[in-house]
Design a protein around this motif. Structure first.
Motif, PDB file in Angstrom:
ATOM      1  N   TYR A   1       0.818  -1.215   0.000  1.00 48.37           N
ATOM      2  CA  TYR A   1       0.000   0.000   0.000  1.00 48.37           C
ATOM      3  C   TYR A   1       0.852   1.265   0.000  1.00 48.37           C
ATOM      4  O   TYR A   1       0.334   2.364   0.098  1.00 48.37           O
ATOM      5  N   CYS A   2       2.195   1.115  -0.052  1.00 46.72           N
ATOM      6  CA  CYS A   2       3.066   2.289  -0.101  1.00 46.72           C
ATOM      7  C   CYS A   2       3.025   2.887  -1.507  1.00 46.72           C
ATOM      8  O   CYS A   2       2.643   2.219  -2.461  1.00 46.72           O
ATOM      9  N   GLU A   3       3.480   4.162  -1.594  1.00 45.90           N
ATOM     10  CA  GLU A   3       3.468   4.830  -2.899  1.00 45.90           C
ATOM     11  C   GLU A   3       4.299   4.030  -3.901  1.00 45.90           C
ATOM     12  O   GLU A   3       3.909   3.827  -5.037  1.00 45.90           O
ATOM     13  N   LYS A   4       5.493   3.585  -3.448  1.00 46.79           N
ATOM     14  CA  LYS A   4       6.261   2.635  -4.248  1.00 46.79           C
ATOM     15  C   LYS A   4       5.973   1.272  -3.650  1.00 46.79           C
ATOM     16  O   LYS A   4       6.536   0.926  -2.602  1.00 46.79           O
ATOM     17  N   PRO A   5       5.093   0.464  -4.283  1.00 44.94           N
ATOM     18  CA  PRO A   5       4.700  -0.805  -3.657  1.00 44.94           C
ATOM     19  C   PRO A   5       5.900  -1.702  -3.369  1.00 44.94           C
ATOM     20  O   PRO A   5       6.876  -1.713  -4.115  1.00 44.94           O
ATOM     21  N   PHE A   6       5.791  -2.439  -2.278  1.00 36.91           N
ATOM     22  CA  PHE A   6       6.775  -3.446  -1.853  1.00 36.91           C
ATOM     23  C   PHE A   6       8.143  -2.854  -1.521  1.00 36.91           C
ATOM     24  O   PHE A   6       9.158  -3.523  -1.635  1.00 36.91           O
ATOM     25  N   THR A   7       8.170  -1.571  -1.124  1.00 37.34           N
ATOM     26  CA  THR A   7       9.437  -1.000  -0.639  1.00 37.34           C
ATOM     27  C   THR A   7       9.288  -0.655   0.840  1.00 37.34           C
ATOM     28  O   THR A   7       8.214  -0.261   1.285  1.00 37.34           O
ATOM     29  N   VAL A   8      10.388  -0.820   1.558  1.00 32.27           N
ATOM     30  CA  VAL A   8      10.394  -0.560   2.999  1.00 32.27           C
ATOM     31  C   VAL A   8      11.609   0.295   3.325  1.00 32.27           C
ATOM     32  O   VAL A   8      12.703   0.024   2.821  1.00 32.27           O
ATOM     33  N   GLU A   9      11.408   1.327   4.135  1.00 32.63           N
ATOM     34  CA  GLU A   9      12.561   2.151   4.527  1.00 32.63           C
ATOM     35  C   GLU A   9      13.236   1.535   5.742  1.00 32.63           C
ATOM     36  O   GLU A   9      12.583   1.194   6.724  1.00 32.63           O
ATOM     37  N   ALA A  10      14.550   1.408   5.660  1.00 35.61           N
ATOM     38  CA  ALA A  10      15.292   0.754   6.739  1.00 35.61           C
ATOM     39  C   ALA A  10      15.532   1.708   7.901  1.00 35.61           C
ATOM     40  O   ALA A  10      15.545   2.929   7.738  1.00 35.61           O
ATOM     41  N   VAL A  11      15.720   1.124   9.077  1.00 37.26           N
ATOM     42  CA  VAL A  11      16.050   1.874  10.290  1.00 37.26           C
ATOM     43  C   VAL A  11      17.339   1.293  10.860  1.00 37.26           C
ATOM     44  O   VAL A  11      17.537   0.079  10.857  1.00 37.26           O
ATOM     45  N   GLU A  12      18.203   2.175  11.343  1.00 37.47           N
ATOM     46  CA  GLU A  12      19.471   1.716  11.915  1.00 37.47           C
ATOM     47  C   GLU A  12      19.281   1.512  13.411  1.00 37.47           C
ATOM     48  O   GLU A  12      18.816   2.415  14.110  1.00 37.47           O
ATOM     49  N   VAL A  13      19.607   0.305  13.883  1.00 36.40           N
ATOM     50  CA  VAL A  13      19.495   0.018  15.321  1.00 36.40           C
ATOM     51  C   VAL A  13      20.894   0.051  15.923  1.00 36.40           C
ATOM     52  O   VAL A  13      21.814  -0.597  15.415  1.00 36.40           O
ATOM     53  N   VAL A  14      21.061   0.847  16.997  1.00 36.34           N
ATOM     54  CA  VAL A  14      22.372   0.976  17.643  1.00 36.34           C
ATOM     55  C   VAL A  14      22.347   0.212  18.964  1.00 36.34           C
ATOM     56  O   VAL A  14      21.525   0.488  19.835  1.00 36.34           O
ATOM     57  N   TYR A  15      23.273  -0.747  19.093  1.00 35.65           N
ATOM     58  CA  TYR A  15      23.309  -1.587  20.303  1.00 35.65           C
ATOM     59  C   TYR A  15      24.099  -0.910  21.418  1.00 35.65           C
ATOM     60  O   TYR A  15      24.911  -0.007  21.148  1.00 35.65           O
TER      61      TYR A  15
END
Length: 569
Positions: free
Chosen positions: A258-272
């Motif tokens: 349902y995103c404007e560009k279907p099947f794309t996901v924006e990544a998030v950086e997780v800091v340990y």
């Protein structure tokens, strides 16, 4: 409806029933309560527990469309934002004691409708119940990204220091007040115990100190998602990193269409806490190689490698033949965490081929089963006991310590009983060492029935035995009881003679059976005999002691026979 039922079956699912809200409510609560409920037709579909990708309409429809070859398998893409533009989730070391792991992702420019929104919330709930083990392993939080500013911090604080306005509430509460507030909530009270007694509660803040959520209990009201939400921040916190990654992958793959560009996901950086960083979601594709003959042999079909590859592609496992047709290369998408071993791929090939299309063949090994001799003897004895006028009872194999010890005038240590670790109820503390208590309890429940009561049971008893591999041993016992205004010892004695007669054991000392006077704590003094057969003691018969009778809440005398039937096999 029939076509859809057929399609579900072909795809390895089961259309459980076709119903409506009205039907469900009237079945459970009666017609009155169902008035005003909706008549919209609902399909109840049984999904296997390992297929998390079919838990929402989006995934199910996509799976069926690919299966029917109407659409191609979508390719999921992870977009990593430019340096300094992406979002970060910082985990502090305080979380290590309670909920050490967190993963996150962003769905950009998504368009929600009422149906999509409901499905989005519903999928989270289903995942919580299933793979998240009622939020114990993973808890999901979804937030409106435009109401908060990163970077985000996942930490753990003393309950009194946490204060925010929980979802759908009108005022702010501290964490202990939130726990009290939801103690009566039919939905949320089941999750309170996960953090209730911990010194710190997990909590996620944005850079301005706004609380996103207090996992695994409740999100903050500030970041609530609505139909107008355009950008969604998804975080999964948990005690099991593998499960958290799977849950995140499932949510973003299902709803990125349902995103404007279907099947794309924006990544998030997780800091340990140790300074290392990792990009989520992983959305990992991997390839596995399978031999076509392995699939054919396991399923019992003879398909060409190219048609097997086509079958697997219909099950969302993109496949092609490599190396002169010796191998099929299968690409496992991030939606299919359930594919762990080659046999999972074989199963999908079998589903796509159609279980009903596999030819039935007679197994190569031809064997005829035989009844276990002990069970055969028990069956024959049951018929003869019934012919003698006794009614068969079936009682629980577990009972309370009192039943086999105190009530029969014995000490629990003398019974050699197998105990159950942390039993749920006092009724089920030990495995029975004798069938007598079960029959006495059965009589106590049937005191209104006309006398005499004649009952029997042929079942296993369990005793400890250090010489066996499991430390316990079963014995098949026969127990019969006669309950009337007079003890009826002669009836029970006659029954013993009849049992021996049908077993063709003569009444003599050499190779037959004898009875000798004996004493037993459960029996009336001087009215108890031990039965010897095949050169060993096989049990006792006699009149039950009045103390035992009163302890089982009975009022009449009764006599009883209990013998081990294993020597006669």
């Amino acid at each position: 409806d029939e076509e859809f039922d057929e399609l579900c079956f072909e795809f390895g699912l089961e259309l459980d029933e076709i119903t409506s809200e009205k039907d469900i409510i009237s079945k459970e609560k009666g017609e009155e309560k169902a008035k005003g409920a909706s008549d919209v037709v609902l399909y109840k579909i049984d999904v296997p527990a390992n297929r998390y990708d079919l838990l929402c309409l989006e995934g199910l429809v996509r799976g069926l469309q690919v299966f029917k070859e109407r659409i191609n398998i979508p390719r999921f893409e992870k977009i990593i934002p430019a340096e300094g533009e992406g979002h970060r989730l910082i985990i502090t070391e305080q979380t290590a004691q309670i909920r050490p792991h967190a993963v996150a992702a962003v769905l950009r420019s998504i368009t929600f409708t009422k149906e999509r929104y409901d499905s989005f919330i519903d999928l989270q709930e289903k995942l919580h119940q299933n793979i998240c083990r009622k939020r114990a392993l993973v808890a999901i939080g979804t937030h409106d990204l435009d109401t908060i500013t990163g970077p985000f911090t996942f930490t753990a604080k003393a309950p009194s220091e946490i204060k925010f306005k929980p979802l759908n509430q009108s005022q702010e509460y501290t964490a202990p007040q939130i726990m009290d507030l939801y103690r009566t909530d039919s939905h949320l009270r089941h999750y309170l115990h996960l953090i209730e007694n911990k010194p710190r509660y997990p909590v996620i803040y944005d850079s301005n100190g706004v609380v996103l959520s207090m996992p695994p209990i409740i999100n903050g009201d500030h970041t609530k998602i609505s139909l107008n939400t355009r950008n969604v921040f998804i975080e999964c916190t948990g005690t099991d990193i593998t499960k958290a990654k799977i849950v995140l992958d499932i949510i973003v793959t299902m709803f990125s269409e349902y995103c404007e560009k279907p099947f794309t996901v924006e990544a998030v950086e997780v800091v340990y806490p140790n300074g290392k960083t990792h990009i989520y979601p992983e959305l990992a594709y991997r390839t596995e190689k399978v031999k076509p003959e392995y699939i054919n042999k396991k399923v019992g079909i003879s398909e060409t490698p190219s048609s097997l590859a086509k079958l697997l592609t219909r099950m969302c496992l993109k496949s092609h033949v490599t190396g002169n047709g010796n191998h099929i290369e299968v690409e496992i998408p991030p939606t299919r965490a359930d594919i762990i071993h080659a046999c999972d791929i074989v199963e999908d090939a079998a589903i796509a081929y159609g279980y009903n299309n596999i030819q039935m063949v007679i197994p190569k090994t031809y064997t005829i089963a035989n009844q276990l001799p002990l069970n055969k003897l028990a069956e024959l004895l049951r018929l003869d006991m019934a012919a003698a006028g006794f009614t068969e009872a079936l009682t629980f194999a577990l009972c309370s310590q009192e039943d086999i010890a105190d009530k029969l005038g014995m000490d629990i240590s003398a019974t050699n009983a197998v105990r159950i670790a942390n039993p749920k109820t006092t009724e089920f503390q030990v495995a029975r060492t004798t069938l007598l208590p079960g029959l006495l309890k059965t009589i106590a429940s049937n005191r209104k029935m006309p006398l005499p009561l004649k009952l029997f049971e042929i079942s296993d008893i369990v005793v400890k035995d250090p010489n066996t591999d499991v430390g316990a041993r079963n014995h098949r016992h026969l127990c019969a009881i006669y309950y009337n205004k007079s003890p009826g010892f002669e009836i029970i004695h006659g029954l013993l003679d009849r049992v021996m007669q049908v077993l063709e054991v003569p009444p003599n000392g050499e190779n037959g059976y004898t009875i000798k006077a004996a004493e037993g704590t459960a029996f009336f003094p001087g009215r108890c005999a031990e039965v010897f057969a095949k050169g060993q003691s096989i049990g006792k018969l006699g009149v039950v002691h009045p103390d035992v009778i009163t302890k089982f809440e009975l009022t009449m005398p009764c006599s009883v026979l209990e013998i081990n039937i294993e020597p006669f096999v």
